[in-house]
Design a protein around this motif. Structure first.
Motif, PDB file in Angstrom:
ATOM      1  N   ASN A   1      39.616  28.009  43.792  1.00  0.00           N
ATOM      2  CA  ASN A   1      39.484  28.411  42.387  1.00  0.00           C
ATOM      3  C   ASN A   1      40.045  27.340  41.456  1.00  0.00           C
ATOM      4  O   ASN A   1      39.459  27.048  40.414  1.00  0.00           O
ATOM      5  N   ALA A   2      41.184  26.775  41.837  1.00  0.00           N
ATOM      6  CA  ALA A   2      41.787  25.742  40.993  1.00  0.00           C
ATOM      7  C   ALA A   2      40.858  24.536  40.903  1.00  0.00           C
ATOM      8  O   ALA A   2      40.649  23.970  39.825  1.00  0.00           O
TER       9      ALA A   2
ATOM     10  N   ASP B   1      47.442  25.160  38.274  1.00  0.00           N
ATOM     11  CA  ASP B   1      46.439  24.128  37.970  1.00  0.00           C
ATOM     12  C   ASP B   1      46.386  23.848  36.478  1.00  0.00           C
ATOM     13  O   ASP B   1      46.876  24.643  35.668  1.00  0.00           O
TER      14      ASP B   1
ATOM     15  N   MET C   1      41.593  30.879  31.633  1.00  0.00           N
ATOM     16  CA  MET C   1      40.776  32.061  31.347  1.00  0.00           C
ATOM     17  C   MET C   1      41.234  32.732  30.059  1.00  0.00           C
ATOM     18  O   MET C   1      42.433  32.791  29.758  1.00  0.00           O
TER      19      MET C   1
ATOM     20  N   SER D   1      32.124  33.820  37.485  1.00  0.00           N
ATOM     21  CA  SER D   1      31.481  33.078  36.401  1.00  0.00           C
ATOM     22  C   SER D   1      30.533  32.038  36.985  1.00  0.00           C
ATOM     23  O   SER D   1      29.953  31.264  36.260  1.00  0.00           O
TER      24      SER D   1
ATOM     25  N   GLY E   1      33.466  28.438  45.028  1.00  0.00           N
ATOM     26  CA  GLY E   1      33.337  29.893  45.000  1.00  0.00           C
ATOM     27  C   GLY E   1      31.992  30.304  44.457  1.00  0.00           C
ATOM     28  O   GLY E   1      31.353  29.549  43.738  1.00  0.00           O
ATOM     29  N   PHE E   2      31.546  31.506  44.832  1.00  0.00           N
ATOM     30  CA  PHE E   2      30.297  32.023  44.257  1.00  0.00           C
ATOM     31  C   PHE E   2      30.173  33.529  44.426  1.00  0.00           C
ATOM     32  O   PHE E   2      29.276  34.139  43.883  1.00  0.00           O
TER      33      PHE E   2
ATOM     34  N   GLY F   1      32.637  35.999  43.872  1.00  0.00           N
ATOM     35  CA  GLY F   1      33.430  36.892  43.039  1.00  0.00           C
ATOM     36  C   GLY F   1      34.194  37.894  43.871  1.00  0.00           C
ATOM     37  O   GLY F   1      34.365  39.052  43.498  1.00  0.00           O
TER      38      GLY F   1
ATOM     39  N   ALA G   1      39.761  39.601  43.900  1.00  0.00           N
ATOM     40  CA  ALA G   1      39.773  41.046  44.141  1.00  0.00           C
ATOM     41  C   ALA G   1      40.346  41.342  45.526  1.00  0.00           C
ATOM     42  O   ALA G   1      41.133  42.285  45.704  1.00  0.00           O
TER      43      ALA G   1
ATOM     44  N   THR H   1      46.069  27.574  34.779  1.00  0.00           N
ATOM     45  CA  THR H   1      46.278  28.871  35.419  1.00  0.00           C
ATOM     46  C   THR H   1      47.360  28.781  36.479  1.00  0.00           C
ATOM     47  O   THR H   1      47.455  27.782  37.191  1.00  0.00           O
TER      48      THR H   1
ATOM     49  N   LYS I   1      33.395  30.922  54.830  1.00  0.00           N
ATOM     50  CA  LYS I   1      32.567  29.738  54.529  1.00  0.00           C
ATOM     51  C   LYS I   1      32.840  28.598  55.515  1.00  0.00           C
ATOM     52  O   LYS I   1      32.787  27.425  55.152  1.00  0.00           O
TER      53      LYS I   1
END
Ligand SMILES: Nc1ncnc2c1ncn2[C@@H]1O[C@H](COP(=O)(O)OP(=O)(O)OP(=O)(O)O)[C@@H](O)[C@H]1O
Ligand SMILES: [Mg+2]
Length: 602
Positions: free
Chosen positions: A43-44, A68, A73, A88, A103-104, A106, A110, A158, A316
């Motif tokens: 994410n970073a 980071d 956000m 996003s 990432g993809f 989402g 969570a 973040t 992944k």
């Protein structure tokens, strides 16, 4: 409890409660602390950060924090970010074929929120909103429920902090290893992100102490700095074809390992475990290193997004390729080219010391160790100059036209010295002085390599056998013959059906006559491997059978001739990958006997 028993006994289907299904889904993404590290670093990186810090405490079970300086956000995004299917990065299914971020789904935040106490502080800034005006917000979630979301102080970027991982999943905690083992996996994950992102400034803190700092650097420097490898023994190269760009960082063939841990493949900046691609690298190295050893090689593939699908494994770690064979081929080619480009034989002679090609007339036949049939004598002179041209030619003035590597321990010296043969040792080694070094040459390996090059550079002309070789009828024979037909044809081996309905080999090229029948048949028909591997195997068998053996006394002229030719070799290893010689420098010899000065000093 009675409810549950009733459910189980009646075996009725029912929809899982939301909190249960969330825990199960979370478990697929986050199974161990290092999975949190992987997702937060992803994410970073996706946020466009230039600088990232990772803190790991108690093997990741205590706390994991990632800081980071990326795009951050807004309050609304922060609120959504911990919801399932909140991303996003894609919008439509088709976007999956165009993903350029790590990432993809989402899912990550969570999933982390579902099994830990999570705190995220974020402030938009680096891009978009002017840094001065945007406010930071702090979100706290526990076991998947958002507890608070408020404005706070904070820098653009973040900070995600995860504490008490799996506090609500005691069963999962039981399956974890010791904190130190989990910490090691967190470090490994950090490195797997660091290697393909050399442009980032990265810090790893373990138990509050800085344990690794990586400044922005080039790829070779990044790989070697991150893994504490000797940079001067690594080489890099880039190749591009069709939808693929390949960057390689490869260690000298001497730097082998017993496992594949340092044979790493990254595709679109993710480490993947794809056997076919590892095998491609190993194949390119196969003439350079002995069996059972693995090279140190780092392969970074950039594939156009449509070429590769990462949506096949929850972590992944696997990918599906549109054209795996094309990529396999490109890897074999580019690794081989790198090994040749840098002339990565053992202890390559100093730069500028590329030996001059041998004289046009071959002295090999006179030397007595080359096959003496008229055919061979005719072929040898033609083969020698051709082979010599494989050595990067040094134009007049001594500047090499191809990039040459200067060994740190062997600075470019004056003009190359002719090797001086000193004698034979243990009826196996030839002792040679050349320049400032003593070379201990394995006579069998050296001769084997020379013969192998010679054999493979000549045409394979089928010669009729007086007595055909019967191929014993056995299951699979017809298929084996069919599968190997192109190889047999290339090598000038003719197979015909015999009168009794079986098969026999009726013609063989001269080069293969030295191999015993059964060994040859075994190698041609029953060994496993690609046709290229089989061909190399058969030719190295032939070279091995013809080469001088251990224990064979060599006369001086023969030994001198052998020695003269090996320094011309582009790859000074026997066809099975063993080095042809071992080099001891004058410095090392002096050091070993406790002398500090150079020769001539007391
Ligand atoms: N460090 C960060 N900086 C800025 N935005 C972030 C950061 N971490 C998460 N986000 C935002 O939160 C969203 C959700 O993150 P999450 O990791 O859950 O999903 P993802 O990255 O989109 O997909 P995946 O589940 O495959 O990782 C992201 O799409 C991104 O918009
Ligand atoms: Mg993510």
């Amino acid at each position: 409890v009675s409810d549950r028993n009733e459910d189980l006994s009646s075996r009725r289907i029912h929809i899982l409660r939301e909190d249960v299904s969330r825990k199960i889904a979370a478990g697929e993404v986050i199974d161990r602390p290092f999975a949190v590290v992987r997702e937060l670093l992803d994410n970073a990186i996706d946020s466009g950060a230039r600088r990232i810090e990772l803190y790991v405490e108690g093997g990741g079970l205590g706390a994991i924090r990632v800081v980071d300086d990326g795009e951050g956000m807004s309050r609304e995004d922060l609120e959504l970010s911990v919801q399932r299917h909140a991303t996003s990065k894609i919008r439509e299914e088709q976007d999956l074929h165009r993903v350029t971020t790590l990432g993809f789904r989402g899912e990550a935040l969570a999933s982390i929120a579902a099994c830990s106490r999570l705190e995220i502080r974020s402030r938009p800034g680096a891009q978009g909103t002017a840094a001065g005006t945007a406010t930071a917000h702090r979100l706290v979630a526990e076991a998947g429920r958002t507890l608070s979301l408020e404005p706070c102080q904070g820098n653009p970027g973040t900070v995600v902090a995860v504490a008490d991982l799996f506090f609500n999943l005691p069963a999962r905690r039981k399956f974890l290893r010791s904190p130190s083992a989990e910490a090691a996996l967190c470090r490994k994950t950090f490195l797997e992100k660091a290697l393909p992102h050399p442009e980032l400034e990265l810090r790893l803190f373990m138990e509050g102490r800085l344990s690794q700092f990586l400044p922005p650097q080039d790829l070779r420097a990044r790989v070697t700095a991150a893994l504490a490898l000797p940079e001067e023994h690594f080489y890099s190269r880039e190749a591009r074809r069709g939808a693929f760009t390949v960057r390689l960082v490869v260690g000298r063939p001497e730097l082998t390992r017993r496992d594949r841990r340092l044979l790493q493949i990254y595709v679109n900046r993710r480490r993947i475990y794809e056997y076919a691609l590892q095998q491609a690298v190993e194949y390119a190295f196969s003439g350079y290193i002995p069996g059972g050893a693995y090279p140190m090689a780092f392969v970074f593939v950039e594939a156009e997004p449509g070429e590769v699908d990462f949506n096949v494994h929850p972590a992944k770690r696997e990918a599906r390729f549109q054209s795996l064979p094309a990529l396999h081929h490109l890897l074999v080619e580019s690794v081989s080219a790198l090994l040749e480009q840098f002339n990565l034989g053992p202890a390559a002679p100093p730069s500028g010391a590329v030996p001059s090609p041998p004289p046009a007339e071959s002295r090999a036949a006179q030397a007595g160790i080359w096959p003496a049939s008229p055919q061979w004598e005719r072929c040898a002179p033609a083969a020698a100059p051709e082979k010599a041209s494989l050595v990067p030619a040094a134009p007049p003035g001594g500047v090499s036209s191809t990039p040459t590597v200067v060994e740190p321990s062997a600075p470019a010296a004056g003009p190359p010295e002719q090797p001086r043969y000193l004698g034979q040792l243990f009826r196996l080694f030839l002792l040679v002085q050349r320049g400032d070094s003593l070379y201990i040459v394995d006579q069998h390996a050296a001769h084997e390599r020379l013969l192998f090059d010679e054999i493979s550079s000549r045409r394979f002309a089928a010669q009729q056998l007086l007595l055909p070789l019967r191929l014993e009828a056995q299951p699979g024979l017809v298929e084996a013959l069919r599968a190997r037909a192109p190889l047999l044809q290339r090598l000038g081996i003719e197979v015909e059906s015999s009168q009794d309905g079986g098969y026999e080999i009726t013609a063989l090229p001269e080069q293969l006559l030295s191999i015993e029948e059964q060994t040859l048949l075994q190698a041609l028909l029953w060994e496993r491997g690609s046709l290229e591997e089989l061909e190399r195997h058969v030719l190295s068998l032939a070279a091995c059978r013809l080469a001088v053996k251990d224990g064979q006394q060599l006369d001086e002229r023969t030994a001198t001739e052998l020695v003269r030719r090996i320094f011309d070799l582009p790859n000074a290893r026997c066809p099975h990958g063993r080095p042809v010689w071992y080099e001891v420098s004058r410095e090392e010899l002096f050091r070993r006997v406790g002398r500090t000065g150079r020769a001539g000093h007391p």
